[in-house]
Design a protein around this motif. Structure first.
Motif, PDB file in Angstrom:
ATOM      1  N   THR A   1      -7.726   5.191  -0.346  1.00  0.00           N
ATOM      2  CA  THR A   1      -8.089   4.826  -0.394  1.00  0.00           C
ATOM      3  C   THR A   1      -7.351   3.370   0.743  1.00  0.00           C
ATOM      4  N   LEU A   2      -7.012   4.088   1.398  1.00  0.00           N
ATOM      5  CA  LEU A   2      -6.611   3.248   2.804  1.00  0.00           C
ATOM      6  C   LEU A   2      -7.899   2.556   3.814  1.00  0.00           C
ATOM      7  N   SER A   3      -7.591   1.801   4.427  1.00  0.00           N
ATOM      8  CA  SER A   3      -8.683   1.282   5.293  1.00  0.00           C
ATOM      9  C   SER A   3      -8.401   1.852   6.345  1.00  0.00           C
ATOM     10  N   ARG A   4      -9.149   2.469   7.254  1.00  0.00           N
ATOM     11  CA  ARG A   4      -8.968   2.513   8.754  1.00  0.00           C
ATOM     12  C   ARG A   4      -7.581   2.085   9.180  1.00  0.00           C
TER      13      ARG A   4
ATOM     14  N   GLU B   1      -5.375   0.698   7.614  1.00  0.00           N
ATOM     15  CA  GLU B   1      -4.325   1.120   7.126  1.00  0.00           C
ATOM     16  C   GLU B   1      -3.777   2.127   7.111  1.00  0.00           C
TER      17      GLU B   1
ATOM     18  N   SER C   1      -8.888  -4.744  16.689  1.00  0.00           N
ATOM     19  CA  SER C   1      -8.458  -3.431  16.437  1.00  0.00           C
ATOM     20  C   SER C   1      -7.359  -2.371  17.448  1.00  0.00           C
TER      21      SER C   1
ATOM     22  N   ARG D   1       1.174  -1.294   0.289  1.00  0.00           N
ATOM     23  CA  ARG D   1      -0.209   0.374  -0.212  1.00  0.00           C
ATOM     24  C   ARG D   1       0.845   1.314  -0.177  1.00  0.00           C
TER      25      ARG D   1
END
Length: 211
Positions: free
Chosen positions: A135-138, A140, A170, A128
């Motif tokens: 475009t990153l998840s939370r 990431e 998480s 990534r």
């Protein structure tokens, strides 16, 4: 190392938060706790030189943030303090890598692309590195923010509610990353939080009270 005493923080002449004493040695972690509205974020920002120190002293890497002139305070922060905000403040349209490199660019330091890429890879973001921040998840994005805070090899890492609204798995992942990064880098870590899950992992706890 961080050491503060008799700290009253706020903006202008308005005092918002107080903390009596806190010492965090290199490679160690501490928590700033207190109820919502006590001023934990304000006090964290005062340590970083981004809110006003109305009383007391804040020693970061041998310098008192409360007495440094504004320009020198900004320079000292840029070289010695890595900050992870609750709102991660990644810049949309820039890649994860370029978000890391933006901070040293803004503070006039060398942009070390190899180190930035290595940090992202160590935090599980090898695929990534060139992905756009939007475009990153939370998770990431959180890891990208941690990497950004570590990039300058800071003496102090400040994290504002890094586990807020995260599920248990998480939360454990993010907290482990922060604690591991602190031990590996030899930085002091201060987390502002009201999360009981974090309190169970860190013994050095300081109570912030509203001024």
């Amino acid at each position: 190392m961080l050491e503060l005493s008799g700290l009253v923080a706020g903006y202008g002449r308005r005092a918002l938060a107080k903390l009596g004493h806190l010492q965090v040695k290199d490679g160690e972690a501490a928590l700033l706790t207190g109820p919502s509205g006590a001023g934990k974020t304000t006090l964290l920002l005062a340590i970083a030189g981004l809110a006003d120190v109305l009383e007391g002293h804040v020693q970061v890497a041998g310098r008192d943030m409360a007495t440094l002139p504004a320009r020198e305070r900004d320079r000292h922060r840029g070289r010695h303090i890595g900050t992870i905000f609750q709102d991660l403040h990644l810049v949309p349209g820039l890649s994860a890598l370029d978000n890391l490199l933006l901070a040293p660019f803004a503070s006039g330091q060398r942009q070390d692309r190899a180190r930035a890429t290595e940090l992202l890879t160590r935090l599980g973001l090898a695929d990534r590195v060139h992905a756009g921040a939007e475009t990153l998840s939370r998770g990431e994005a959180q890891r990208t923010a941690i990497a950004r805070a570590m990039l300058i090899g800071p003496s102090l890492i400040l994290a504002d509610e890094p586990t807020a609204s995260l599920d248990d798995e998480s939360c454990e992942t993010v907290l482990a990353l922060l604690l591991d990064a602190t031990r590996e880098s030899g930085a002091a870590l201060v987390i502002a939080t009201h999360d009981s899950r974090v309190k169970a992992r860190v013994s050095n706890i300081a109570l912030v009270v509203a001024a």
